[in-house]
Design an enzyme around this catalytic site. Structure first.
Site, PDB file in Angstrom:
ATOM      1  N   ASP A  24       4.828  75.880  35.903  1.00 24.72           N
ATOM      2  CA  ASP A  24       5.490  74.817  36.670  1.00 24.72           C
ATOM      3  C   ASP A  24       6.182  75.387  37.922  1.00 24.72           C
ATOM      4  O   ASP A  24       6.526  74.633  38.829  1.00 24.72           O
ATOM      5  CB  ASP A  24       6.567  74.136  35.805  1.00 24.72           C
ATOM      6  CG  ASP A  24       6.168  72.756  35.337  1.00 24.72           C
ATOM      7  OD1 ASP A  24       5.369  72.099  36.031  1.00 24.72           O
ATOM      8  OD2 ASP A  24       6.678  72.332  34.283  1.00 24.72           O
ATOM      9  N   GLN A  68       7.876  69.701  29.318  1.00 30.35           N
ATOM     10  CA  GLN A  68       7.923  68.443  30.053  1.00 30.35           C
ATOM     11  C   GLN A  68       9.384  68.014  30.236  1.00 30.35           C
ATOM     12  O   GLN A  68      10.162  67.998  29.284  1.00 30.35           O
ATOM     13  CB  GLN A  68       7.118  67.365  29.300  1.00 30.35           C
ATOM     14  CG  GLN A  68       6.959  66.063  30.053  1.00 30.35           C
ATOM     15  CD  GLN A  68       6.178  66.194  31.360  1.00 30.35           C
ATOM     16  OE1 GLN A  68       5.282  67.025  31.491  1.00 30.35           O
ATOM     17  NE2 GLN A  68       6.514  65.378  32.342  1.00 30.35           N
ATOM     18  N   LYS A  98      -2.135  65.681  31.424  1.00 27.94           N
ATOM     19  CA  LYS A  98      -2.256  67.136  31.583  1.00 27.94           C
ATOM     20  C   LYS A  98      -3.257  67.693  30.569  1.00 27.94           C
ATOM     21  O   LYS A  98      -4.083  68.532  30.898  1.00 27.94           O
ATOM     22  CB  LYS A  98      -0.877  67.802  31.430  1.00 27.94           C
ATOM     23  CG  LYS A  98       0.023  67.556  32.641  1.00 27.94           C
ATOM     24  CD  LYS A  98       1.475  67.948  32.432  1.00 27.94           C
ATOM     25  CE  LYS A  98       2.291  67.512  33.650  1.00 27.94           C
ATOM     26  NZ  LYS A  98       3.731  67.762  33.531  1.00 27.94           N
TER      27      LYS A  98
HETATM   28  N1  GUN Z   1       8.492  65.759  34.744  1.00 28.04           N
HETATM   29  C1  GUN Z   1       8.122  65.108  35.879  1.00 28.04           C
HETATM   30  N2  GUN Z   1       7.372  65.929  36.658  1.00 28.04           N
HETATM   31  C2  GUN Z   1       7.274  67.106  36.015  1.00 28.04           C
HETATM   32  C3  GUN Z   1       6.615  68.335  36.312  1.00 28.04           C
HETATM   33  O1  GUN Z   1       5.983  68.521  37.339  1.00 28.04           O
HETATM   34  N3  GUN Z   1       6.741  69.293  35.367  1.00 28.04           N
HETATM   35  C4  GUN Z   1       7.451  69.118  34.229  1.00 28.04           C
HETATM   36  N4  GUN Z   1       7.528  70.145  33.381  1.00 28.04           N
HETATM   37  N5  GUN Z   1       8.071  68.009  33.924  1.00 28.04           N
HETATM   38  C5  GUN Z   1       7.975  66.996  34.816  1.00 28.04           C
END
Ligand code: GUN
Length: 283
Positions: free
Chosen positions: A119, A96, A52
């Site tokens: 998100d 996350q 990211k």
């Molecule tokens: N963990 C696995 N996929 C995601 C996601 O799309 N966003 C977040 N914040 N955590 C994750």
């Protein structure tokens, strides 16, 4: 033989469009900033977070990294989120997941300002999607809509079958397909006649979480097949929820694993960050 829906290429296209947009925003004095919170050192989460941050760098989004130790208390994490909510220089906040077991994920998601919820997990964001109001949409399903649109797949009037009802994929996916005027059926672990329902789909979204579950018996001739699954087999090779070799001769279009849905998630996260900054600038 099916045409491949190339998520790697489409996500690269989206990132290039965003890069151009951010350069224009920067030249007009607007920056875009994403704060990424990682609690603990889960190896998969570390990889996701690194990817990211790399995508941010490529596009020109400033990323702030908040790495907190595994022992962080819920209150400490909530305090961090409150601080980022109040920080006007921060456009998007991403926590996350998964979080360590002693922290309540719902309470953490609830604490994020919906205007910074890139998100799309906050109940306000989900509610907005449900009633057709503006808000952020969960990145994986939003990415699937982009894959369909940019591959020339019309959704309107089509029978769209979504297999899986998670809050992150299945439910928002169904709402988005409905918003695009698809006729949507949601299937799950208790669905009866799953094969028959899948075989009636023009667009089949497979998010069941079982490797190579969807064989030719689940697919109508000429259907568009979207594979959300990602698994590693005994030989450490990646595969999806769809048995690609069996599905590909029947489908008209299909996403591969890897290189299908996966790369779209980060592209849409980046898109949400840019959108958050634009909305803030318009206020
Ligand atoms: N963990 C696995 N996929 C995601 C996601 O799309 N966003 C977040 N914040 N955590 C994750």
């Amino acid at each position: 033989m099916a045409q491949l829906i190339d998520g790697k290429m489409i996500s690269a296209q989206i990132k290039d469009e965003l890069k151009e947009e951010v350069a224009k925003m920067n030249s007009q004095g607007t920056t875009v900033t994403l704060a990424v919170i990682l609690v603990g050192q889960d190896p998969a989460s570390c990889v996701y977070v690194r990817n990211k941050k790399r995508a941010c760098e490529y596009i020109g989004i400033r990323s702030i990294s908040c790495e907190m130790p595994e022992e962080t208390t819920q209150e400490e994490l909530l305090a961090k989120i409150r601080e980022l909510n109040q920080d006007d220089s921060v456009d998007g906040i991403l926590v996350q997941l998964p979080l360590p077991a002693h922290i309540n994920e719902d309470a953490v998601i609830d604490a994020i300002d919906p205007a910074k919820d890139v998100d799309g997990f906050h109940p306000r964001s989900v509610g907005a999607l449900c009633i057709g109001k503006p808000g952020f949409v969960s990145c994986t399903p939003a990415g699937i809509i982009q894959l369909l649109k940019r591959s020339g797949v019309a959704i309107e009037g089509k029978h769209c079958v979504v297999v899986g009802r998670s809050n992150i994929v299945g439910k928002p996916m169904s709402l988005l397909l409905l918003r695009e005027n698809g006729t949507v059926t949601i299937c799950h672990s208790r669905t009866k006649n799953l094969k028959d329902i899948c075989r009636s789909a023009d667009i089949l979204v497979c998010a069941i979480g079982k490797p190579k579950f969807f064989t030719e018996e689940y697919i109508k001739d000429g259907a568009v097949v979207i594979d959300v699954g990602i698994h590693r087999n005994a030989e450490n090779k990646l595969c999806g929820d769809v048995d690609f070799e069996k599905a590909e001769p029947i489908a008209s279009k299909i996403t591969p694993v890897p290189g299908g849905v996966g790369p779209m998630t980060i592209a849409m996260l980046m898109s949400n960050c840019v959108e958050a900054a634009k909305r803030k600038a318009q206020k």
